[in-house]
Design an enzyme around this catalytic site. Structure first.
Site, PDB file in Angstrom:
ATOM      1  N   GLY A 293      20.219  22.616   5.624  1.00 38.85           N
ATOM      2  CA  GLY A 293      18.773  22.522   6.006  1.00 38.85           C
ATOM      3  C   GLY A 293      18.473  21.364   4.970  1.00 38.85           C
ATOM      4  O   GLY A 293      18.682  21.383   3.921  1.00 38.85           O
ATOM      5  N   ALA A 294      17.104  20.962   5.610  1.00 41.48           N
ATOM      6  CA  ALA A 294      16.468  19.964   4.547  1.00 41.48           C
ATOM      7  C   ALA A 294      15.242  20.316   4.922  1.00 41.48           C
ATOM      8  O   ALA A 294      13.975  19.533   4.694  1.00 41.48           O
ATOM      9  CB  ALA A 294      16.333  18.313   4.993  1.00 41.48           C
TER      10      ALA A 294
ATOM     11  N   GLY B 236      15.706  23.414   0.258  1.00 47.29           N
ATOM     12  CA  GLY B 236      16.815  22.570   0.272  1.00 47.29           C
ATOM     13  C   GLY B 236      16.579  21.189   0.136  1.00 47.29           C
ATOM     14  O   GLY B 236      17.078  20.412  -0.394  1.00 47.29           O
TER      15      GLY B 236
ATOM     16  N   ASN C 197      16.243  34.909  -0.666  1.00 44.26           N
ATOM     17  CA  ASN C 197      15.706  36.113  -1.356  1.00 44.26           C
ATOM     18  C   ASN C 197      16.546  37.387  -1.075  1.00 44.26           C
ATOM     19  O   ASN C 197      17.086  37.394   0.021  1.00 44.26           O
ATOM     20  CB  ASN C 197      14.254  36.379  -1.193  1.00 44.26           C
ATOM     21  CG  ASN C 197      13.261  35.089  -1.927  1.00 44.26           C
ATOM     22  OD1 ASN C 197      13.581  34.840  -2.891  1.00 44.26           O
ATOM     23  ND2 ASN C 197      12.456  34.744  -1.023  1.00 44.26           N
TER      24      ASN C 197
ATOM     25  N   LYS D 173      14.632  39.163  -9.249  1.00 49.14           N
ATOM     26  CA  LYS D 173      13.731  38.115  -8.413  1.00 49.14           C
ATOM     27  C   LYS D 173      13.405  39.061  -7.027  1.00 49.14           C
ATOM     28  O   LYS D 173      12.367  38.893  -6.506  1.00 49.14           O
ATOM     29  CB  LYS D 173      14.375  37.019  -7.992  1.00 49.14           C
ATOM     30  CG  LYS D 173      13.287  36.066  -7.190  1.00 49.14           C
ATOM     31  CD  LYS D 173      13.868  34.949  -6.581  1.00 49.14           C
ATOM     32  CE  LYS D 173      12.753  34.187  -6.097  1.00 49.14           C
ATOM     33  NZ  LYS D 173      13.394  33.062  -4.988  1.00 49.14           N
TER      34      LYS D 173
ATOM     35  N   GLU E 107      10.967  37.904   7.208  1.00 46.03           N
ATOM     36  CA  GLU E 107      12.219  38.517   6.528  1.00 46.03           C
ATOM     37  C   GLU E 107      11.951  40.184   6.304  1.00 46.03           C
ATOM     38  O   GLU E 107      12.226  40.737   5.360  1.00 46.03           O
ATOM     39  CB  GLU E 107      12.519  37.935   5.360  1.00 46.03           C
ATOM     40  CG  GLU E 107      12.924  36.357   5.525  1.00 46.03           C
ATOM     41  CD  GLU E 107      13.376  35.719   4.161  1.00 46.03           C
ATOM     42  OE1 GLU E 107      14.614  35.008   4.301  1.00 46.03           O
ATOM     43  OE2 GLU E 107      12.516  35.755   3.368  1.00 46.03           O
TER      44      GLU E 107
END
Length: 305
Positions: free
Chosen positions: A7-8, A12, A102, A185, A268
């Protein structure tokens, strides 16, 4: 070192772009739409740490390429299965897979797909987003990626990765306690994302009310209890430390999950909260605030279809 970034997007694209800016051999695994954007505009970083624009090397899942030395995985959890399928042809016997998602359940999924030895630990802290043209906009001083062997060893492959990551305009840090940092995190994100999405507000106004402060402490406490029951290596006073961190955040700070909700994007819910609720049920632990947050997100998912 040959680096593949899956991915960009906002994460990323930022860290991969900084590595390419340094001169590392970086390729981005992308879909058709993103490839078209990149061919037309290049990969553009607009950042408080300096702007950068370049024409990146791209790869699509159906194309052929030699295995990469390291694959940086920065997708959302709901894209994980598709990402695993897409990157599988580019994984060789010595490939390291560095996830920046995450939560924690993705680690088990990656180990199941690629084996225990290929998956190292990773996390990042960066406030970035994509604009409508696909430009990566990074807006705060924090732009950290942390990585390391999940068992804490200083292996030769990690030393090579540290060398490749050094000297960039982002903070890449090798950690001997990466698993603990990933759980820390997770606890932080669970709390910040949970309360900001629940109240549909930045953290500042939430902190100013007794109800909001109580909710922050409750989510920290309930989440940490479940995590410790899972034998997560949490620091003894991590709840207090993270509460102080949240108190010190900028008044207008929003979580990425909250920003996704404002854009009517997927969230998410199961990856972050469903995982903890399932664990809490098996532990016979009551977590009413986590249940409330999860319910809020599931209702959003239904309403936004």
């Amino acid at each position: 070192m040959r680096i593949l970034v899956v991915g960009a997007g906002a994460v990323g694209g930022y860290f991969g772009g900084r590595l390419a800016e340094k001169g590392e051999d970086v390729t981005f695994l992308v879909r058709d739409k993103r490839e078209h954007q990149l061919k037309e505009h290049g990969l553009q970083l607009e950042s408080v740490h300096g702007d950068f624009r370049f024409q990146p090397k791209t790869l699509k899942a159906e194309e052929k390429a030699e295995p990469f030395d390291v694959i940086i995985l920065s997708t959302k959890a709901y894209h994980l299965k598709g990402a695993i399928d897409s990157l599988t042809p580019f994984v060789g016997k010595d490939t390291m897979i560095l996830p920046l998602l995450n939560g924690m359940s993705h680690v088990d999924d990656l180990i199941e797909a690629f084996g225990e030895g290929k998956v190292i630990g990773g996390l990042c802290f960066v406030e970035s987003t994509l604009d409508e043209a696909g430009k990566v906009i990074q807006t705060s001083p924090i732009h950290d990626m942390v990585f390391g062997e999940r068992n804490g060893e200083r292996t030769s492959r990690i030393a090579r990765l540290e060398e490749a990551f050094s000297g960039t305009k982002a903070n890449f840090r090798l950690s001997d306690t990466i698993e603990g940092e990933m759980w820390h995190k997770y606890l932080f994100i669970t709390t910040l994302s949970g309360v900001t999405s629940l109240y549909r507000a930045p953290i500042g106004p939430i902190r100013e009310t007794g109800e909001g402060e109580r909710r922050i402490k409750a989510v920290l406490s309930q989440s940490a209890r479940v995590m410790r029951n899972l034998e997560a290596p949490l620091s003894k006073n991590i709840e207090e430390a993270l509460f102080d961190k949240i108190k010190g955040m900028g008044y207008s700070m929003k979580s990425s999950l909250q920003r996704d909700m404002e854009k009517n994007l997927s969230v998410e819910a199961d990856h972050l909260y469903g995982y903890l609720l399932e664990a809490a049920e098996s532990q016979d632990v009551e977590v009413p605030d986590l249940q409330l947050i999860y319910g809020n997100l599931k209702i959003y998912e239904i309403a936004s279809k």
